[in-house]
Structures are given as structure tokens and as C-alpha cells.
Design an enzyme around this catalytic site. Structure first.
Site, PDB file in Angstrom:
ATOM      1  N   GLY A 112      38.709  48.300  36.710  1.00 59.93           N
ATOM      2  CA  GLY A 112      38.633  47.172  35.773  1.00 59.93           C
ATOM      3  C   GLY A 112      37.221  46.951  35.267  1.00 59.93           C
ATOM      4  N   THR A 161      35.804  47.731  32.551  1.00 54.59           N
ATOM      5  CA  THR A 161      35.673  47.361  31.129  1.00 54.59           C
ATOM      6  C   THR A 161      36.038  45.897  30.876  1.00 54.59           C
ATOM      7  N   GLY A 162      36.555  45.222  31.890  1.00 53.44           N
ATOM      8  CA  GLY A 162      37.010  43.835  31.712  1.00 53.44           C
ATOM      9  C   GLY A 162      35.861  42.846  31.788  1.00 53.44           C
ATOM     10  N   GLN A 163      36.195  41.576  31.620  1.00 57.28           N
ATOM     11  CA  GLN A 163      35.170  40.513  31.696  1.00 57.28           C
ATOM     12  C   GLN A 163      34.387  40.610  33.014  1.00 57.28           C
ATOM     13  N   ASP A 207      43.728  55.916  36.495  1.00 56.67           N
ATOM     14  CA  ASP A 207      44.627  54.826  36.117  1.00 56.67           C
ATOM     15  C   ASP A 207      45.257  54.262  37.381  1.00 56.67           C
ATOM     16  N   LEU A 243      39.361  45.279  40.551  1.00 54.42           N
ATOM     17  CA  LEU A 243      39.511  44.227  39.528  1.00 54.42           C
ATOM     18  C   LEU A 243      40.561  44.596  38.486  1.00 54.42           C
ATOM     19  N   ALA A 266      43.730  45.030  36.381  1.00 52.75           N
ATOM     20  CA  ALA A 266      45.030  44.349  36.367  1.00 52.75           C
ATOM     21  C   ALA A 266      45.493  44.117  34.937  1.00 52.75           C
ATOM     22  N   THR A 269      43.987  35.538  43.042  1.00 50.42           N
ATOM     23  CA  THR A 269      43.987  34.518  41.984  1.00 50.42           C
ATOM     24  C   THR A 269      44.598  33.190  42.419  1.00 50.42           C
ATOM     25  N   GLU A 275      46.551  31.685  40.705  1.00 47.96           N
ATOM     26  CA  GLU A 275      47.952  31.686  40.259  1.00 47.96           C
ATOM     27  C   GLU A 275      48.912  31.815  41.443  1.00 47.96           C
ATOM     28  N   TYR A 319      53.250  37.791  36.935  1.00 50.65           N
ATOM     29  CA  TYR A 319      51.856  38.121  37.289  1.00 50.65           C
ATOM     30  C   TYR A 319      51.549  37.640  38.704  1.00 50.65           C
ATOM     31  N   LYS A 331      50.595  39.673  42.095  1.00 51.06           N
ATOM     32  CA  LYS A 331      49.324  39.443  42.793  1.00 51.06           C
ATOM     33  C   LYS A 331      49.538  39.007  44.246  1.00 51.06           C
TER      34      LYS A 331
HETATM   35  P1  NAP Z   1      40.374  41.530  32.133  1.00 53.46           P
HETATM   36  O1  NAP Z   1      39.188  41.166  31.290  1.00 53.46           O
HETATM   37  O2  NAP Z   1      41.730  41.435  31.572  1.00 53.46           O
HETATM   38  O3  NAP Z   1      40.135  43.043  32.633  1.00 53.46           O
HETATM   39  C1  NAP Z   1      41.161  43.783  33.250  1.00 53.46           C
HETATM   40  C2  NAP Z   1      40.653  45.180  33.548  1.00 53.46           C
HETATM   41  O4  NAP Z   1      41.711  45.936  34.162  1.00 53.46           O
HETATM   42  C3  NAP Z   1      40.228  45.970  32.290  1.00 53.46           C
HETATM   43  O5  NAP Z   1      39.099  46.737  32.596  1.00 53.46           O
HETATM   44  C4  NAP Z   1      41.438  46.884  32.057  1.00 53.46           C
HETATM   45  O6  NAP Z   1      41.123  48.082  31.388  1.00 53.46           O
HETATM   46  C5  NAP Z   1      41.805  47.193  33.516  1.00 53.46           C
HETATM   47  N1  NAP Z   1      43.151  47.759  33.644  1.00 53.46           N
HETATM   48  C6  NAP Z   1      44.333  47.207  33.263  1.00 53.46           C
HETATM   49  N2  NAP Z   1      45.356  48.050  33.543  1.00 53.46           N
HETATM   50  C7  NAP Z   1      44.800  49.152  34.103  1.00 53.46           C
HETATM   51  C8  NAP Z   1      45.325  50.372  34.597  1.00 53.46           C
HETATM   52  N3  NAP Z   1      46.639  50.641  34.563  1.00 53.46           N
HETATM   53  N4  NAP Z   1      44.465  51.289  35.126  1.00 53.46           N
HETATM   54  C9  NAP Z   1      43.133  51.043  35.143  1.00 53.46           C
HETATM   55  N5  NAP Z   1      42.567  49.917  34.682  1.00 53.46           N
HETATM   56  C10 NAP Z   1      43.389  48.975  34.174  1.00 53.46           C
HETATM   57  O7  NAP Z   1      40.367  40.685  33.492  1.00 53.46           O
HETATM   58  P2  NAP Z   1      39.195  39.812  34.156  1.00 53.46           P
HETATM   59  O8  NAP Z   1      39.267  38.438  33.609  1.00 53.46           O
HETATM   60  O9  NAP Z   1      37.930  40.573  34.136  1.00 53.46           O
HETATM   61  O10 NAP Z   1      39.755  39.709  35.639  1.00 53.46           O
HETATM   62  C11 NAP Z   1      39.432  40.703  36.623  1.00 53.46           C
HETATM   63  C12 NAP Z   1      40.447  40.643  37.758  1.00 53.46           C
HETATM   64  O11 NAP Z   1      40.438  39.352  38.336  1.00 53.46           O
HETATM   65  C13 NAP Z   1      41.896  40.878  37.336  1.00 53.46           C
HETATM   66  O12 NAP Z   1      42.526  41.554  38.402  1.00 53.46           O
HETATM   67  C14 NAP Z   1      42.476  39.493  37.183  1.00 53.46           C
HETATM   68  O13 NAP Z   1      43.872  39.534  37.393  1.00 53.46           O
HETATM   69  C15 NAP Z   1      41.748  38.772  38.291  1.00 53.46           C
HETATM   70  N6  NAP Z   1      41.515  37.345  38.090  1.00 53.46           N
HETATM   71  C16 NAP Z   1      40.925  36.880  36.949  1.00 53.46           C
HETATM   72  C17 NAP Z   1      40.658  35.526  36.833  1.00 53.46           C
HETATM   73  C18 NAP Z   1      39.968  34.968  35.606  1.00 53.46           C
HETATM   74  O14 NAP Z   1      40.021  33.749  35.419  1.00 53.46           O
HETATM   75  N7  NAP Z   1      39.305  35.793  34.798  1.00 53.46           N
HETATM   76  C19 NAP Z   1      40.975  34.643  37.888  1.00 53.46           C
HETATM   77  C20 NAP Z   1      41.549  35.167  39.039  1.00 53.46           C
HETATM   78  C21 NAP Z   1      41.803  36.521  39.157  1.00 53.46           C
HETATM   79  P3  NAP Z   1      41.230  48.213  29.768  1.00 53.46           P
HETATM   80  O15 NAP Z   1      39.934  47.645  29.239  1.00 53.46           O
HETATM   81  O16 NAP Z   1      41.372  49.674  29.593  1.00 53.46           O
HETATM   82  O17 NAP Z   1      42.436  47.407  29.351  1.00 53.46           O
HETATM   83  O1  F7E Z   2      46.066  29.734  30.285  1.00 51.60           O
HETATM   84  C1  F7E Z   2      47.746  26.891  28.694  1.00 51.60           C
HETATM   85  C2  F7E Z   2      48.598  27.859  29.482  1.00 51.60           C
HETATM   86  O2  F7E Z   2      46.045  32.117  29.529  1.00 51.60           O
HETATM   87  C3  F7E Z   2      45.561  28.553  30.865  1.00 51.60           C
HETATM   88  C4  F7E Z   2      43.998  34.691  33.927  1.00 51.60           C
HETATM   89  O3  F7E Z   2      42.651  35.104  33.980  1.00 51.60           O
HETATM   90  O4  F7E Z   2      43.509  32.637  35.041  1.00 51.60           O
HETATM   91  C5  F7E Z   2      44.056  33.183  33.859  1.00 51.60           C
HETATM   92  O5  F7E Z   2      45.416  32.796  33.719  1.00 51.60           O
HETATM   93  C6  F7E Z   2      46.512  27.397  30.601  1.00 51.60           C
HETATM   94  C7  F7E Z   2      47.988  27.704  30.872  1.00 51.60           C
HETATM   95  O6  F7E Z   2      44.935  31.448  31.712  1.00 51.60           O
HETATM   96  C8  F7E Z   2      47.675  28.105  25.285  1.00 51.60           C
HETATM   97  O7  F7E Z   2      49.968  27.486  29.427  1.00 51.60           O
HETATM   98  C9  F7E Z   2      47.991  26.217  26.289  1.00 51.60           C
HETATM   99  O8  F7E Z   2      48.593  26.628  31.534  1.00 51.60           O
HETATM  100  O9  F7E Z   2      43.870  30.834  29.616  1.00 51.60           O
HETATM  101  P1  F7E Z   2      45.210  31.085  30.193  1.00 51.60           P
HETATM  102  P2  F7E Z   2      45.866  31.446  32.993  1.00 51.60           P
HETATM  103  O10 F7E Z   2      47.287  31.568  32.681  1.00 51.60           O
HETATM  104  O11 F7E Z   2      45.437  30.274  33.831  1.00 51.60           O
HETATM  105  C10 F7E Z   2      44.164  33.015  36.261  1.00 51.60           C
HETATM  106  C11 F7E Z   2      43.422  32.400  37.413  1.00 51.60           C
HETATM  107  C12 F7E Z   2      44.351  34.480  36.388  1.00 51.60           C
HETATM  108  O12 F7E Z   2      44.405  35.015  37.488  1.00 51.60           O
HETATM  109  C13 F7E Z   2      44.737  35.216  35.146  1.00 51.60           C
HETATM  110  O13 F7E Z   2      44.428  36.612  35.299  1.00 51.60           O
HETATM  111  O14 F7E Z   2      46.434  27.094  29.216  1.00 51.60           O
HETATM  112  N1  F7E Z   2      47.746  27.139  27.250  1.00 51.60           N
HETATM  113  N2  F7E Z   2      47.962  26.783  25.095  1.00 51.60           N
HETATM  114  C14 F7E Z   2      47.533  28.328  26.648  1.00 51.60           C
HETATM  115  N3  F7E Z   2      47.221  29.548  27.151  1.00 51.60           N
HETATM  116  C15 F7E Z   2      47.043  30.571  26.256  1.00 51.60           C
HETATM  117  N4  F7E Z   2      46.707  31.795  26.712  1.00 51.60           N
HETATM  118  N5  F7E Z   2      47.208  30.388  24.903  1.00 51.60           N
HETATM  119  C16 F7E Z   2      47.520  29.165  24.369  1.00 51.60           C
HETATM  120  O15 F7E Z   2      47.647  29.037  23.160  1.00 51.60           O
END
Ligand code: NAP
Ligand code: F7E
Length: 376
Positions: A9, A11-13, A59, A81, A83, A128, A130, A152, A156
């Protein structure tokens, strides 16, 4: 000897911030990338070609690629990371989400065992908030029962338990960070915070008329991604392998996020109506910031669309970061909610101004296709 880290992951955030963090600590950093028809890796473009940063094709759905890569890199630490991280998308692609987010974790663990690295390689799993889903208590801590509420989250949950299982069965140093929402100027454009900051900037600059959102009442504990990657590293430096909640301990609604984001884009909002009929209306304009031709007091710039309602939504997330504070020495309030919103909007105001017209149209179309969220 420099330590070697493998980041899935990358390339992700989070992967991009973690790479910068580990490189600054002197690590050799290896990242997994996927073949894509568009080979433009925006978040890590500045790191590509620099010493100590290496990319490899693999992958999460391809066991053999992971086994071979782990054997080649021989990492001291793996940060898993990768996902399919979008909750709403997991309702549309549940099987893919399970394959990558659940079985993918097992594949990483088995790749480590197959290469006989279980005694030396530590593993961080991106878990997460979630998992708490339809929450059973507020705030949520390491002892709060899980109640996953989306495909999701269910995927997880498997990742969380298989990490715990391998820790106990094989005495491996593998841990989950239960991270609450963390955002940044690198956040994917279809997550609610970034969708709002980009739309506020576009509306202030006359490139969009209205932002369509789903559940405005949803409550989140939003932190800054750059602060959170430090915790991933701290969790693996802890003396014993344990799971940690990482959160700020402060909660806001989607509506509050939007109000503050529009404020930083020069537009004060007032809210009228309820549920599907609720609207964000321009109450006043700061002409130093919002310069859209024709934008006036009384315009509706935020509306609710049921397209963004989820089949089941998680609506009350608030983390208790006491354990991380106490045992990792981590400060959950390094960047406040107010600072986070301000820095995201400042970034997007500049970005929108710099985007040329053609690129803008392409992105708006993409956003519309993915979320149907731009000017229907
Ligand atoms: P993100 O920006 O969506 O990045 C996801 C990464 O996973 C990207 O690099 C993507 O690659 C890679 N990926 C997806 N499918 C893949 C596959 N089949 N094989 C290899 N790589 C793959 O997510 P993030 O926000 O950085 O989050 C990082 C991790 O923390 C994730 O596991 C997410 O579920 C978890 N998380 C995030 C949050 C949050 O608020 N950000 C909170 C809790 C947990 P590509 O660029 O190629 O698509
Ligand atoms: O939604 C509401 C939506 O998509 C937040 C991922 O990083 O954090 C992320 O998941 C809330 C939800 O994030 C829109 O219904 C309203 O209640 O920004 P979100 P998420 O679902 O909390 C968790 C911790 C992860 O693990 C995940 O990987 O906002 N909402 N209106 C909306 N959400 C989106 N996307 N778009 C709307 O227009």
C-alpha cells in the site's frame, strides 16, 4: 546496519507518509506496486529514484508474488497497509474487498513463515475503527467489543483476528493498529473530508456549483495522517507485540467539517431543513478568498443526495487513545481538527487554482463517475 521495511500500500495516503518517515529514520524502504494502465504514482513520485527507496510489482491477491518478494527483500518490518479501503465501494465489490483486506493479511503472514522469517520479521497490520461499526460503547478502546457493519469491516475483522492468531500460535511479533479516520492533503478524493475540501475550493473559485453529500450527522474522530504513521512505527518498536487504538479523542460531524472547510474557502454557511431536504446555504462571502463570479448570499452550495447513503452506516466513532499515550508516548493532539481542516483547504485552494481547465474537467468527470457527487 540499516533496517529494511516492506510496505504494502506504498502508493496510498499512509504508505507515502510512512515511506518518508522511515527513510528519514535511515531505513531501506521497499514498496509493493500494482500494474496499472496509468503508471503515475502521484503520492510517491517525489521519492522514486531516490536512494534507499525501492518499488516492486506484486499484488495482495497473488500469494506467489508475496512469497517471492518477502524472500528477496528479507524485511525486518512489514507494514501491511494495502487494502480496498473505501467502505461504500466494499458494498459494490465485497468479494474483492474480502480477498485483499482479509485473505491478503493471511498471505503476508504465510509469506513470512514460508521464508522462515517468523522470529525476525515484525508485522504491522492496518486495522480500523470500522471494526466497532454499530458501536457498543462510546468512546471505543482496545476492550470495546467489535460489531463490524460493512463488507469492508467484516474483511478487516478477519485481518485483526488472523494477526492475533499467528501471534499466539507461532509467537510472531505481529500487531494491529486500530486507527480511527485520518486525513490529509493526500487523502483519496472520494472520502468525505477530501471531497468536501476540494468542492469548497472549486465552489469558491467558480468551478463547481454544489456539493452533494450523504449522512451529514455522521460523527468521526478525525486525525492527521502524518501524525498517525509515527504510531505504526512505535507499535513495532514496543517491547511486546500488542494492539493499539490510535485516535485523537475528539469527535465532529460531517456537517461541522463542511462548515469549517467552507469557512476557510471564504464562504460562511447556514443550514436549513432536515434529512434529505437539508441544505448548506451561503450566509456571507469573504471576497479575499471566494472569488467565484456570480456566487451570492442565498445560493445553495451543499445538498443531500441519497446516492451517498450506505446500506448500513457507522455513525458514532470516537476513540480513546489512552493506551497509545501511556505506552507509546504518542501525543494524539499534535494536529488539531481545526488545523487539519485548514491545511487541507489551503492545499486544495492552491491545487484547484493551479489545475488547468482540461485536467479539471477530467477530474470532475472521474469524481462524478465514482461518487456521482459533482453537479448532477
Ligand atoms: P489508500 O490511500 O486507499 O491506499 C490503499 C493502498 O492499497 C494503495 O497503495 C493501493 O494501491 C493498495 N492496494 C489496494 N489493493 C491492492 C492489491 N490488491 N495489491 C496491492 N496493493 C493494493 O488507503 P490509506 O488511507 O492510505 O489507508 C492505509 C490502510 O489503513 C488501509 O489498509 C486502510 O484500510 C487502513 N485504514 C485507513 C484509515 C484512514 O482513515 N485512512 C483508517 C483505518 C485504517 P493502488 O494505488 O495501486 O490502488
Ligand atoms: O465516510 C459519511 C459516510 O468515506 C465518513 C476509510 O479510510 O475511515 C474511512 O472510512 C462518513 C460516513 O470514511 C458522504 O456515510 C456523508 O459515515 O470519509 P468516509 P469512512 O467510511 O469512515 C475508516 C476508519 C477506514 O478504515 C476506511 O478505510 O461520512 N458521508 N456523505 C460520506 N462519505 C463519503 N465518502 N461521501 C459522501 O458524500
Amino acid at each position: 546496519m540499516a533496517k529494511t521495511a516492506l510496505i504494502t500500500g506504498v502508493t496510498g495516503q499512509d504508505g507515502s507518509y510512512l515511506s518518508e518517515f522511515l527513510l528519514a529514520k535511515g531505513y531501506e524502504v521497499h514498496g509493493i506496486i500494482r500494474r496499472s494502465s496509468v503508471d503515475y504514482r502521484e503520492r510517491i513520485a517525489h521519492l522514486e529514484g531516490t536512494p534507499h527507496f525501492h518499488l516492486h510489482y506484486a499484488d495482495m491477491s497473488d500469494s506467489m508474488s508475496l512469497v517471492k518478494l518477502v524472500g528477496k527483500v528479507m524485511p525486518d518490518e512489514i507494514y501491511n497497509l494495502a487494502a480496498q479501503s473505501h467502505v461504500q465501494v466494499s458494498f459494490d465489490a465485497p468479494e474483492f474487498t474480502a480477498d485483499v483486506d482479509a485473505v491478503g493479511v493471511l498471505r503476508i503472514l504465510e509469506a513470512v513463515r514460508t521464508n522462515h522469517l517468523e522470529k525476525t520479521c515484525k508485522i504491522y497490520q492496518a486495522s480500523t475503527s470500522e471494526l466497532y461499526g454499530k458501536v457498543e460503547e462510546v468512546p471505543q478502546s482496545e476492550t470495546t467489543p467489535f460489531h463490524p457493519y460493512s463488507p469492508y469491516a467484516v474483511a478487516k475483522l478477519y485481518g485483526f483476528w488472523i494477526i492475533k492468531e499467528y501471534r499466539e500460535a507461532y509467537n510472531m511479533f505481529c500487531c494491529s493498529g486500530i486507527l480511527f479516520n485520518h486525513e490529509s492533503e493526500r487523502r483519496g478524493e472520494t472520502f468525505v473530508t477530501r471531497k468536501i475540501t476540494l468542492a469548497a475550493a472549486r465552489i469558491a473559485q467558480g468551478k463547481q456549483k454544489c456539493l452533494y453529500l450523504g449522512n451529514l450527522d455522521s460523527l468521526r474522530d478525525w486525525g492527521y495522517a502524518k501524525d498517525y504513521v509515527e504510531c505504526m512505527w512505535l507499535i513495532l518498536q514496543h517491547k511486546t507485540p500488542e494492539d493499539f487504538v490510535i485516535a485523537t479523542g475528539v469527535q465532529h460531524s460531517v456537517r461541522e467539517f463542511a462548515t469549517l472547510a467552507f469557512h476557510h474557502a471564504g464562504i460562511e454557511l447556514r443550514w436549513e431543513g432536515e434529512g434529505i431536504n437539508e441544505k448548506g446555504i451561503v450566509a456571507s462571502i469573504n471576497p479575499a478568498l471566494a472569488q467565484a463570479e456570480g456566487l451570492k448570499v442565498g445560493d445553495v452550495v451543499v445538498a443531500v443526495s441519497p446516492d451517498f447513503y450506505r446500506p448500513t452506516d457507522v455513525v458514532n466513532l470516537l476513540g480513546d487513545p489512552s493506551k497509545a499515550k501511556r505506552e507509546l508516548g504518542w501525543n494524539p493532539q499534535t494536529t488539531s481538527f481545526e488545523q487539519l481542516v485548514e491545511l487541507m483547504v489551503a492545499h486544495d485552494m492552491k491545487k484547484v487554482a493551479a489545475d488547468d481547465a482540461a485536467a479539471e474537467i477530467r477530474k470532475v468527470n472521474l469524481a462524478e463517475y465514482l461518487e456521482k457527487g459533482v453537479d448532477k
